[in-house]
Scaffold this active site. Structure first.
Site, short mmCIF file in Angstrom:
data_model
loop_
_atom_site.label_atom_id
_atom_site.label_comp_id
_atom_site.label_asym_id
_atom_site.label_seq_id
_atom_site.Cartn_x
_atom_site.Cartn_y
_atom_site.Cartn_z
N GLU A 1 -13.45 -15.90 65.68
CA GLU A 1 -14.29 -17.07 65.97
C GLU A 1 -13.47 -17.97 66.86
O GLU A 1 -12.50 -18.58 66.41
CB GLU A 1 -14.63 -17.82 64.67
CG GLU A 1 -15.33 -17.02 63.61
CD GLU A 1 -16.77 -16.71 63.97
OE1 GLU A 1 -17.30 -17.32 64.91
OE2 GLU A 1 -17.34 -15.83 63.32
N GLU B 1 -12.30 -26.11 77.45
CA GLU B 1 -12.53 -26.76 76.16
C GLU B 1 -11.51 -27.89 75.98
O GLU B 1 -10.30 -27.66 76.06
CB GLU B 1 -12.35 -25.73 75.04
CG GLU B 1 -12.68 -26.27 73.68
CD GLU B 1 -12.43 -25.24 72.58
OE1 GLU B 1 -11.41 -24.53 72.64
OE2 GLU B 1 -13.26 -25.17 71.67
N CYS C 1 -15.54 -26.55 67.48
CA CYS C 1 -15.62 -25.40 68.38
C CYS C 1 -16.97 -25.33 69.07
O CYS C 1 -17.08 -24.95 70.22
CB CYS C 1 -15.38 -24.13 67.59
SG CYS C 1 -16.38 -24.07 66.11
N LYS D 1 -3.68 -18.19 55.88
CA LYS D 1 -2.66 -18.88 56.69
C LYS D 1 -3.38 -20.02 57.40
O LYS D 1 -3.96 -19.84 58.47
CB LYS D 1 -2.06 -17.91 57.69
CG LYS D 1 -0.64 -18.18 58.12
CD LYS D 1 -0.33 -19.57 58.63
CE LYS D 1 -0.52 -19.75 60.12
NZ LYS D 1 -0.53 -21.16 60.54
P1 NAD Z 1 -4.85 -22.11 67.38
O1 NAD Z 1 -5.28 -20.84 67.99
O2 NAD Z 1 -3.73 -22.85 67.99
O3 NAD Z 1 -4.43 -21.89 65.86
C1 NAD Z 1 -5.30 -21.30 64.91
C2 NAD Z 1 -4.47 -20.64 63.83
O4 NAD Z 1 -3.75 -19.56 64.41
C3 NAD Z 1 -3.44 -21.56 63.19
O5 NAD Z 1 -3.34 -21.26 61.82
C4 NAD Z 1 -2.16 -21.17 63.91
O6 NAD Z 1 -0.99 -21.43 63.17
C5 NAD Z 1 -2.37 -19.68 64.09
N1 NAD Z 1 -1.59 -19.09 65.18
C6 NAD Z 1 -1.13 -19.69 66.30
N2 NAD Z 1 -0.43 -18.81 67.06
C7 NAD Z 1 -0.47 -17.63 66.40
C8 NAD Z 1 0.03 -16.33 66.67
N3 NAD Z 1 0.72 -16.07 67.76
N4 NAD Z 1 -0.24 -15.34 65.79
C9 NAD Z 1 -0.96 -15.58 64.69
N5 NAD Z 1 -1.45 -16.78 64.36
C10 NAD Z 1 -1.22 -17.81 65.20
O7 NAD Z 1 -6.16 -23.02 67.27
P2 NAD Z 1 -6.24 -24.50 66.70
O8 NAD Z 1 -5.62 -25.40 67.72
O9 NAD Z 1 -5.77 -24.55 65.30
O10 NAD Z 1 -7.82 -24.73 66.65
C11 NAD Z 1 -8.53 -25.12 67.76
C12 NAD Z 1 -9.28 -23.94 68.35
O11 NAD Z 1 -10.04 -23.30 67.33
C13 NAD Z 1 -10.28 -24.37 69.39
O12 NAD Z 1 -10.20 -23.50 70.49
C14 NAD Z 1 -11.61 -24.20 68.70
O13 NAD Z 1 -12.69 -23.97 69.55
C15 NAD Z 1 -11.36 -23.07 67.79
N6 NAD Z 1 -12.29 -23.07 66.65
C16 NAD Z 1 -13.29 -22.15 66.64
C17 NAD Z 1 -14.21 -22.14 65.61
C18 NAD Z 1 -15.35 -21.13 65.58
O14 NAD Z 1 -16.00 -21.01 64.55
N7 NAD Z 1 -15.62 -20.41 66.66
C19 NAD Z 1 -14.09 -23.07 64.58
C20 NAD Z 1 -13.06 -24.00 64.62
C21 NAD Z 1 -12.15 -23.98 65.67
#
Ligand code: NAD
Length: 520
Positions: free
Chosen positions: A277, A410, A311, A202
């Protein structure tokens, strides 16, 4: 493929470029392309032009059910002989074939990635090379898995022998973010397939285009239907029912700490394993013996690469007080000179951030920082030469104090917050004073100091005399609120394996705990 939506690289200076076609695809379930049951679609917006350039399907729980059912059936099909119980060597061949196809289509995939999320094309090409390398790497680990099956365990009793079997965990949900759309997906898909799992990916609703292209590649290489499925859609509509599904055996998630927490809560209700992550606010500590030019470039790369949407971005810079003035002058001048504009143009080093809401959020962070007393040294807005697009110039904020929002939260944009320190102890205290613990970095010519500081940093990843280099052989993941579990390397494969012990009684003598009836 259905209709093709054509978008021209609409930035004025790219008018001469060939048209780039965003394929319109459906959900990929059970080896087939299927429209979402409720017929919803989500527009694909090019963040450099703010134009709609395509659409992706908007899945709902009905589609999730279909995908999970297909994955479960495929996992168990023919007692797993075609996939889950096939040899690692057999699965490795598919992974190598995927790597080859990604390499063949590297430029095309990179262009799509750039159009979809605004990443500079040179970085997107680099990402596609990393995607191919990651599939290759896990093909190798799949093969090695065969060698370690039935590994013996030394026991203190001679009457028994124990061996270890590593088995795929089952149906896995892989939920990923938009900052490295295909690469973050690959970090999960490659080890999950290598392990023998059945996958439902997803991707983020903000950048799913290349993940759908991966499905097309996987279809071409002939991985059994149902073993790899892609559900695109919004988090609450598609991600949540997937994470909560009874027949999903594990959730591997990369994204924000807030969503990670909600996924963990859902998984806890049915005692399902998760790996998370999450976000970060990583520090880069520069000591006064550092070469200034070299350190400034790493500070810029650590904060502005991928338009600052990393991230592990080292978005908190800690400068030793006596070099701060010289360092900041160089940093501000150099950052202001970064080439920002059409991300499809070679040499571009800063593109737009992914969406309007991120753009607005980042500008708000900058204005709050200024209102709280931080000094804006450069950036802070869309550069004057760009009339459209979600561009934010490379931003450096100095005089930042530990209580300020910009130091604590962040931003996920090209914004570097700078503070100063006097002593090594103070630097470590400031660096660790965060709920996050994804990465940290130190720059100094003193190797002993680098060792002390890297041991003292509360983080899963520490870079010494650099920031951000990432290799698929080394473990990736954080401590504290940055999540748990490790991706990449052999640790990444373990995420998708369960460990089974096989213990045999090998003595010819009866066990002898209960006296035989004849002797009573
Ligand atoms: P997000 O949490 O908004 O979304 C991530 C994924 O989760 C998307 O596919 C989204 O559709 C899904 N999602 C959202 N709400 C959900 C729910 N209620 N239930 C299940 N799935 C859901 O994050 P983002 O804005 O896409 O990415 C940015 C964040 O990701 C930042 O905080 C960044 O630090 C983090 N990130 C971490 C790493 C790592 O390796 N630690 C790598 C990349 C990004």
């Amino acid at each position: 493929l259905n209709v093709c939506l054509i978008c021209f690289a609409a930035m004025a200076d790219a008018a001469a470029a060939a048209p780039i076609v965003v394929p319109q695809r459906q959900l990929f379930i059970d080896g087939n392309w299927r429209p979402p049951r409720k017929g919803a679609h989500i527009p694909v917006i090019n963040p450099a032009t703010e134009q709609i350039i395509g659409e992706i399907p908007g899945a709902t729980s009905e589609d999730v059910n279909d995908a999970v059912k297909a994955a479960k059936k495929a996992f168990l099909h023919n007692k797993g002989q075609h996939w889950s119980r096939a040899t690692g060597e057999a699965r490795g061949k598919y992974l190598r074939a995927i790597a080859d196809k990604v390499t063949e289509r590297k430029l095309w995939l990179a262009e799509l990635e750039t159009l979809d999320c605004g990443k500079p094309i040179d970085e997107a090409v680099w990402d596609m090379e990393d995607v191919a390398a990651c599939f290759e790497y896990y093909a190798g680990l799949a093969e090695k898995l065969d060698e370690i099956q039935y590994a013996p365990v030394e026991l203190p009793l001679q009457n028994y022998k124990s061996n270890i079997l590593k088995e795929p965990i089952g149906v896995v949900a892989l939920i990923t973010p938009w900052n490295y759309p295909l690469l973050m997906a690959t970090w999960k898909v490659a080890p999950a397939l290598a392990a023998g799992c059945a996958v439902i990916l997803k991707p983020s609703e903000l950048a799913s285009v290349t993940c759908l292209e991966l499905a097309s590649i996987i279809q071409e290489v002939g991985i059994p239907p149902g073993i790899f499925n892609v559900i695109t859609g919004f988090g609450p509509a598609a991600g949540a029912p997937l994470a909560a599904h009874e027949d999903v055996d594990k959730v591997a998630f990369t994204g924000s700490t807030k969503t990670g927490r909600s996924i963990m809560e859902m998984a806890a209700r049915i005692t399902k394993p998760v790996s998370l992550e999450l976000g970060g606010k990583s520090p880069l500590i520069v000591f006064d013996d550092a070469d200034i030019d070299t350190a400034v470039e790493w500070a810029m790369f650590g904060a502005f690469w991928t338009n600052g949407q990393i991230c592990a971005a080292t978005s908190r810079l800690l400068l030793q007080e006596n070099i701060a003035e010289k360092f900041l002058k160089k940093l501000a001048d150099w950052s202001a000179s970064i080439k920002i504009g059409n991300p499809l143009e070679k040499g571009c080093r800063l593109g737009p951030v992914v969406s309007e809401s991120q753009y607005t959020k980042i500008l708000k962070y900058i204005s709050t920082a200024q209102a709280e007393g931080a000094s804006l040294l450069c950036g802070g807005k869309r550069p004057d030469h760009l009339k459209k697009g979600y561009f934010v110039g490379a931003t450096v904020l100095s005089d930042v104090k530990p209580w300020m929002q910009i130091w604590k939260e962040e931003v996920f944009g090209p914004v570097l917050a700078v503070s100063t320190f006097k002593t090594e102890e103070e630097a470590l205290h400031l660096a660790n004073d965060s709920p996050y613990g994804l990465a940290g970095a130190v720059i100094s010519k003193d190797a002993d100091r680098c060792k002390r500081v890297s041991e003292g940093l509360q983080a899963g990843i520490v870079w010494i005399n650099c920031s951000q280099p990432t290799f698929c052989q080394t473990p990736w993941g954080g401590v504290k609120r940055s999540g748990f579990g490790r991706e990449l390397g052999e640790w990444g494969l373990e995420n998708y394996l369960s460990v089974k012990q096989l213990t045999r009684y090998i003595s010819n003598e009866p066990f002898g705990w209960y006296p035989p009836i004849s002797k009573l």
